[in-house]
Scaffold this motif. Structure first.
Motif: not given
Lengths: 107, 667, 466
Positions: B382, B606, B610-612, C103-104, C274
């Motif tokens: 990524k 992170s 991970a879009r957290t 997704r990850t 999820e």
């Protein structure tokens, strides 16, 4: 043989409006609607026909063509150039050149 | 054999009907004239044909139908009538008087008249009762569900001929009519096996019209009885159709491919010859891609299915393939033109593919190699590159110098591609004077550490780098302040990447305009966190480049007076990245100073990958982000992406902050 | 007549009587208690009663035939049914229930050279095994998120098929979320495709958003319509949760009318962290069985095959999935395995499913590893007593029947048992009895929870009294 254009120029190949084709397990069948001529494109040239329709930049086309055919870079490029020349001569595709900036301005 | 179509008219509207499919520009008369019919009859006689096949539309609608039929019989020919079964009593009377052995009637089991579970249409039932012993049923299959064995029950119920003719609804000359698509053939074949079984139990013979192929059956047709197996796989051998105006076509599905008026002296053999070129020309096309290599085809057991369905496979799809003028056969993988540049590195190619998820450019912080190795293990695919200032004293980076104790080791191990910053907001000397030092430093870096990519805030410098290092990826820094499409257009041919100005970072319409205007990639910094259009920015960056210590932000008094302005800063939280999906090609994480702590670095990275969720005070970056824990709701953030930026007259951000602010110590 | 060496006779309790099922003899018949007792005496107790009716005699004769050998012997040559290529684990959707972690997942893509090596290996195998086709299946993540890998494998596969005298055959399992150009490429070059669509827009977008707050239905529906214009086999996969189970019949009917697929696969949601966070839950097994069976029948009336894979009754098998069938599935990192789930999933079950690796330009496959995986897939102690032993075959080895798994039935078992019994009854022409099962809560409970279906357990069996 396709001649490269002058610096700052872009060469494009477009499918002729009267050309239709169908993929089968032995290659591609291409029909020139203006003359009625039917032509089979066998492997490995059929791979070139497939790749020039994909929305890929030239470098990616060459990578995939080289990998799929097992040809080195130079040979793959020769194959591509030969196919483009033959198909242009046969009227299946048309070659145009345009100025690089012009192509950008018009999207 | 030959078919004579007396009319196109029919009271029914079967959607698969080939007769209805003829193009309007054929300009056919409502009914075949007497003269034309006589000519057609004469044609069949001199061709040695023994049976006349009348079809339509509905042929019994012809005003002179009884006398036409009488003439056929008088001429010594047999009659086969294709009908929907709905006809007047007088027509039935007419047919009843004809010699039984010379007349056969095929009633098409139209869906609307032969619905399973419902009573048969009364007029058809009436026909069956009177002439059942001359009637066979026909069924056109236009869907897998359309092949139902309920019609077999009518055979015994009404004493019909124990024979059923099955046909496939082939494509039409007019392209938009429903037909049985070949990809559904297999489903029909499976149901057909059960249908044939049922027919066999009832003693009913089944005949197959053209277009059935062996591969539609579960066992390749081997489960069929020999007589039936012989009927599949054969290519249509055109039974010419004579249309109401006397023109002739090979068949209705191929009507567009060939139609002519025979000369007076022609017979059917000559007419078929004229269609043979059509037959042969598409010989190589089958209805499936598999036909080309099919053993049944090569053995002659199958000729590839309905020719009209095969021709339909031909597509006309425009495409354009672009080659740069500088792509030469000897060097296929590197181009030297001003526009796209590709290398053999698939990762570079992947970056151009806008359907691929955007990757990340991350800051170098001075950590041991193990830190970077762990990042590579955990996140490598990524991550696009690591950015750091160009080492040496050639030019500043726009920031105070940062620790570099581990830099040599990091560069030596080449865990990540490197993006060097040559982006002071103002060059310390005129370009002509400073350029040799910069070029030398870049050459050295390239020699020791490989191909570089460069980020610069100066367009003239970018042009120099482009000329000197044609294969280098050049990014226009956020400090170049590109915010309009005209500015972006100026970068085309010079820069590969554009980092939009902080002014437009939270302006989706403006970003869309940039994307349209710029040919390369858009890279957005997620935590640049300056105030958009800050009037103190340029001076602040200049001061940052001059001093060893990090100077105070010049916007601090402004932010103290109007803390809500922090909600307008050039930052986006991980959980809100999706608002930019499809618009951004690459992300950049800022933090050479603010993310020096390795734990915090990993946590922030992170979260973004991970879009957290995070809160603004956690992400680091520039000054204009909230300093206190504050939830930024998606609705609010989304609103700020498209508002008109008239902050002086708007209270949205002010009210949001007031309502949600929690009094906590600054972090 | 000898005792059954391996239980292949099962008696399934119905509201009225029992269903005698011998999967490896492909035989199913409804019997009453008395008739079953006769069979018990013959095949379990070793008695030889006389005076049997002709029908019973015929049945006994048929059951005395040796059953089909389903598990390949240790000496059977390695015979991969297809080559699986996981072009990338990444995905361009954010499905709430994704069990692949897509997704990850890292955006790692299979190198082109790896794809070529794998294709060349499979072409060689297909030639060696005198096959007619070179079968390559594409998985992900979303396989078309790495289009250059797919293109390379397809074009290489076509060339190698031609050289080897084979026909190429390409299949893909995909989310359908891409451009019209990509859909046309698939239509032109592929032979079968499985597209995931979970119903009309509201439920589909709830299950399968492109990103939080952004649906994927419009584009997926457009893709399916586009694919339907081509000649490839079109299959649709529906994930069933509490959100859509009650309308399953309508969904299947709508899919059939709208898209005219060849097959509709029904699968129940597998819970993940999820999916739990998104508030999605698997359907109640009884509810799924009732609605699923109705949906399957509705599809049949439209000429479409709707299946719940675990309840497919078209022949005995010893494994439900690619694992154990000598399948070779190559991951982006070049590892070859029998399973397309991420490695960490098998590892947590102490399973070793690796069977080889791409090394440079070659795919090396360890035939001993393949045989070991066969043994693992065939060994299903959990399923020994269940009549679905040779049809469901234990479901997913990693998630259902891993070594050391608990033997008690779970919801997957319950719904499979109910749907399998009804599928058998429908195939026998006894739809009324199937309806009787699905409208009788007590009968369903008895059938679903019946702990030991083996004929040797018959004397202690409850149910079947009507």
């Amino acid at each position: 043989m396709v001649e490269p254009a002058a610096p700052g120029r872009i060469i494009q190949y477009e499918c002729a409006s009267t050309t239709t084709w169908a993929v089968d397990d032995r290659g591609v069948i291409v029909v020139d609607g203006s003359t009625g001529a039917i032509r089979r494109i066998p492997h490995p040239e059929a791979a070139v026909w497939a790749l020039i329709q994909r929305p890929y930049a030239w470098g990616r086309v060459m990578n995939i063509l080289s990998a799929a055919t097992g040809l080195d870079g130079a040979a793959a490029s020769s194959l591509l150039q030969r196919c483009l020349a033959e198909w242009t001569a046969a009227g299946l595709i048309r070659m145009t050149t345009k100025d690089a900036l012009e192509s950008i301005a018009h999207g | 054999m030959a078919n004579i179509s007396l009319t196109q008219h029919c009271p029914l509207a079967c959607d698969y009907c080939f007769a209805r499919s003829l193009p309007d520009d054929f300009n056919l008369p409502d009914f075949m004239s007497r003269a034309t019919f006589d000519w057609a009859l004469h044609l069949l006689q001199r061709s040695g044909i023994r049976q006349v096949r009348l079809l339509g539309g509905e042929p019994t609608l012809h005003p002179q139908f009884p006398s036409l039929v009488e003439d056929i019989i008088k001429a010594g020919l047999d009659l086969m009538l294709f009908t929907n079964g709905q006809m007047s009593d007088s027509i039935i009377d007419c047919l009843a008087e004809l010699p039984t052995e010379r007349v056969s009637i095929l009633v098409n089991a139209a869906t609307c008249l032969f619905t399973a579970g419902s009573a048969l249409d009364p007029s058809v039932a009436g026909l069956f009762r009177r002439l059942g012993n001359r009637i066979a049923l026909g069924l056109n299959i236009s869907s897998p569900a359309g092949l139902s064995d309920h019609i077999l029950n009518h055979v015994s119920r009404y004493g019909l001929l124990p024979a059923v003719r099955l046909g496939l609804a082939h494509p039409h000359a007019a392209a938009d009519r429903p037909f049985l698509h070949p990809r559904l053939y297999r489903m029909v074949g499976e149901r057909l096996v059960a249908f044939l079984d049922r027919a066999r139990q009832l003693g009913i013979e089944v005949n197959l019209d053209c277009g059935f192929v062996p591969c539609m059956f579960p066992n390749g047709g081997q489960e069929l009885e020999p007589e039936l197996a012989r009927q599949i796989g054969r290519r249509c051998s055109p039974i010419p159709d004579i249309l109401p105006d006397g023109s002739v076509i090979a068949c209705f599905p191929l009507a567009r491919k060939g139609r002519f008026r025979p000369d007076n002296g022609d017979d059917l053999a000559e007419i078929r010859n004229r269609f043979s070129a059509l037959e042969q020309s598409f010989e190589s096309l089958g209805i499936f891609p598999e036909c080309a290599a099919c053993r049944a085809r090569s053995n002659g057991c199958c000729s590839g299915g309905c020719r009209a369905a095969a021709i339909r496979r031909l597509r006309q799809q425009p495409f354009t393939f672009t080659m740069s003028a500088h792509d030469t056969p000897s060097d296929p993988f590197v181009t030297h033109g001003p526009n796209r540049r590709e290398t053999a590195d698939p990762d570079r190619l992947a970056a151009y593919d806008r359907s691929a998820p955007p990757r990340w450019v991350i800051p170098y912080v001075d950590q041991p190699l193990t830190f970077w190795q762990q990042l590579a293990d955990d996140f490598d695919p990524k991550l696009l590159s690591v950015y750091l200032p160009l080492p040496g004293t050639a030019v500043g980076s726009g920031r105070p110098r940062q620790p570099m104790a581990h830099l040599a080791e990091f560069l030596e191990h080449r865990l990540f591609p490197v993006n060097v910053l040559v982006n002071p907001i103002v060059l310390p000397k005129p370009l002509d004077k400073i350029w040799p030092d910069i070029a030398h430093a870049l050459r050295e870096f390239e020699r020791r550490h490989g191909m570089v990519s460069v980020t610069t805030a100066d367009l003239l410098l970018a042009e120099r780098i482009r000329q000197e290092f044609p294969d280098c990826t050049i990014a226009a820094s956020v400090l170049m302040d590109i915010a309009t499409s005209w500015q972006a257009h100026l970068l085309n041919g010079v820069c590969d990447v554009l980092v939009p100005s902080s002014q437009v970072m939270r302006n989706l319409p403006a970003l869309r305009e940039l994307r349209k205007a710029f040919n390369g990639r858009i890279r957005l910094i997620v935590n640049e966190a300056c105030l958009p259009g800050c009037p103190y920015r340029r001076q602040h960056f200049f001061e940052m480049g001059q001093e060893e210590a990090l100077p105070h932000s010049l916007c601090e008094p402004l932010l103290k007076a109007h803390p809500w302005l922090r909600l307008t800063g050039a930052w986006v939280l991980p959980q809100h990245l999706h608002f930019y999906d499809g618009l951004i090609d690459e992300w950049k994480l800022a933090g050479r100073v603010t993310l020096q702590d390795p734990v915090r670095y990993r946590r922030v990275l992170s979260a973004y990958l991970a879009r957290t969720p995070m809160q603004p005070h956690e992400i680091g970056g520039g000054p204009a982000s909230p300093l206190h824990p504050l939830d930024i709701e998606a609705d609010f953030f989304q609103q700020t992406l498209t508002c008109d930026r008239r902050c002086q007259a708007c209270s949205v951000c002010r009210e949001y902050m007031t309502a949600r602010m929690k009094h906590q110590p600054e972090v | 007549m000898s005792k059954l060496p391996d239980s292949d006779l099962f008696a399934v309790p119905l509201p009225k009587g029992f269903l005698l099922f011998s999967p490896r003899r492909r035989l199913a018949v409804r019997l009453n208690r008395q008739a079953l007792m006769v069979l018990f005496r013959i095949f379990v107790a070793g008695d030889h009663p006389s005076g049997l009716s002709p029908e019973m005699d015929a049945l006994v004769a048929e059951l005395s035939q040796p059953p089909e050998q389903v598990i390949p012997s240790a000496n059977t040559a390695v015979s991969p049914p297809f080559l699986g290529l996981i072009t990338t684990r990444a995905c361009n959707l954010a499905c709430a229930y994704c069990a692949f972690g897509s997704r990850t997942s890292p955006d790692e893509r299979m190198p082109l050279a790896t794809a070529v090596a794998a294709v060349d290996w499979m072409a060689h195998q297909a030639r060696r095994l005198a096959r007619e086709t070179l079968d390559i299946h594409f998985f992900g993540g979303e396989p078309f998120a790495a289009p250059e890998v797919v293109d390379t494998a397809v074009l290489r596969g076509r060339i190698m098929a031609e050289q080897s005298g084979l026909r190429p055959h390409f299949e893909a399992s995909t989310n359908g979320y891409y451009t019209a150009d990509q859909a046309d490429f698939i239509g032109a070059y592929f032979h079968a495709v499985v597209v995931s669509i979970d119903g009309p827009a509201p439920v589909h977008d709830r299950h399968r958003p492109a990103a939080p707050g952004k649906g994927s239905f419009d584009r997926v529906a457009e893709t399916i319509q586009r694919l339907g214009r081509w000649e490839l086999k079109l299959c649709l996969r529906v994930c069933v949760s509490t959100e859509n189970v009650a309308s399953l019949e309508e969904i299947v009917s709508w899919l059939g009318h709208t898209f005219r697929p060849s097959v509709i696969n029904l699968e129940t949601l597998q819970p993940t962290p999820e999916s739990v966070a998104a508030g999605l839950r698997p359907p109640d097994p009884v509810e799924f069985a009732v609605h699923g069976h109705r949906a399957i029948r509705r599809a049949r009336s439209q000429g479409i095959k709707a299946v719940y894979s675990a309840a497919e009754m078209d022949g005995p098998r010893y494994t439900f999935c690619p694992v154990g069938r000598d399948t070779i599935i190559v991951s982006p990192d070049g590892q070859a395995a029998s399973c397309y789930l991420p490695r960490w999933e098998w590892k947590q079950r102490d399973l070793t499913l690796e069977v080889g690796r791409v090394d440079g330009a070659n795919l090396h496959v360890d035939s001993r590893a393949i045989r070991r995986v066969r043994r693992a897939a065939a060994h299903k102690p959990r399923c020994r007593r269940c009549f679905c032993r040779w049809t469901c075959a234990g479901g997913c080895l990693v998630n259902q029947t891993w070594p050391g798994c608990p033997h008690a039935y779970d919801d997957f078992c319950r719904q499979t048992r109910l749907l399998s019994a009804c599928a058998l009854l429908d195939a026998m022409g006894d739809s009324a009895e199937a309806d009787g099962v699905l409208t009788d809560a007590r009968a369903m409970a008895v059938l679903a929870e019946h702990a030991d279906d083996r004929l040797e357990n018959f004397p202690t069996m409850a149910g079947g009294h009507g």
